[in-house]
Design an enzyme around this catalytic site. Structure first.
Site, mmCIF file in Angstrom:
data_model
loop_
_atom_site.group_PDB
_atom_site.id
_atom_site.type_symbol
_atom_site.label_atom_id
_atom_site.label_comp_id
_atom_site.label_asym_id
_atom_site.label_seq_id
_atom_site.Cartn_x
_atom_site.Cartn_y
_atom_site.Cartn_z
ATOM 1 C CG HIS A 1 47.320 34.497 38.722
ATOM 2 N ND1 HIS A 1 48.210 35.102 38.439
ATOM 3 C CD2 HIS A 1 46.067 34.643 37.863
ATOM 4 C CE1 HIS A 1 47.241 35.739 37.187
ATOM 5 N NE2 HIS A 1 46.335 35.274 37.060
ATOM 6 C CB CYS A 2 49.683 38.236 42.293
ATOM 7 S SG CYS A 2 51.332 37.861 43.282
ATOM 8 C CD GLU A 3 55.553 39.377 37.002
ATOM 9 O OE1 GLU A 3 55.947 38.640 36.497
ATOM 10 O OE2 GLU A 3 53.857 39.789 36.662
#
Length: 122
Positions: free
Chosen positions: A83-85
């Site tokens: 995941h990331c932003e």
């Protein structure tokens, strides 16, 4: 408004919605990976990670993923959740890992979605 323009807007919107649903993993698949002992990787920058992160996630910024993944997880068969932003960098991370032979990798999507799915009590 011109009908042709309206149809183009509708078509572009539909394509965008479909593409978003194809790149993010389903909640069932994510929970299956968690039951199988998935490694959770946050591919945001170190500063983003330090500002707030999941307790279960390790931080490997996207630009370091290729050079560090084998030392962190040498087993290409272990499930990995990324995941990331927003979900864009984690989708890029999925592609990198698949090219490196990691077969069980999923894009959870955004940090907010990852938090709600992987640490729902927060």
């Amino acid at each position: 408004m011109n009908h042709g323009v309206l149809l183009i807007i509708i078509a572009v919107t539909a394509i965008w919605v479909v593409s978003k649903s194809l790149t993010r993993a389903s909640s069932d698949k994510i929970h299956e990976f968690m039951r199988r002992g998935a490694l959770v990787i946050d591919v945001r920058t170190a500063a983003e990670y330090e500002a707030g992160h999941l307790n279960s996630a390790i931080n490997i910024p996207l630009d370091q993923l290729k050079s560090r993944i084998r030392e962190i997880e040498p087993d290409p068969n272990r499930p990995i959740l990324l995941h990331c932003e927003s979900g864009a960098r984690s989708e890029a991370a999925v592609q990198i890992l698949r090219k490196m032979g990691y077969q069980h990798v999923l894009n959870v999507g955004s940090f907010a979605r990852a938090r709600s799915m992987l640490e729902p009590s927060r």
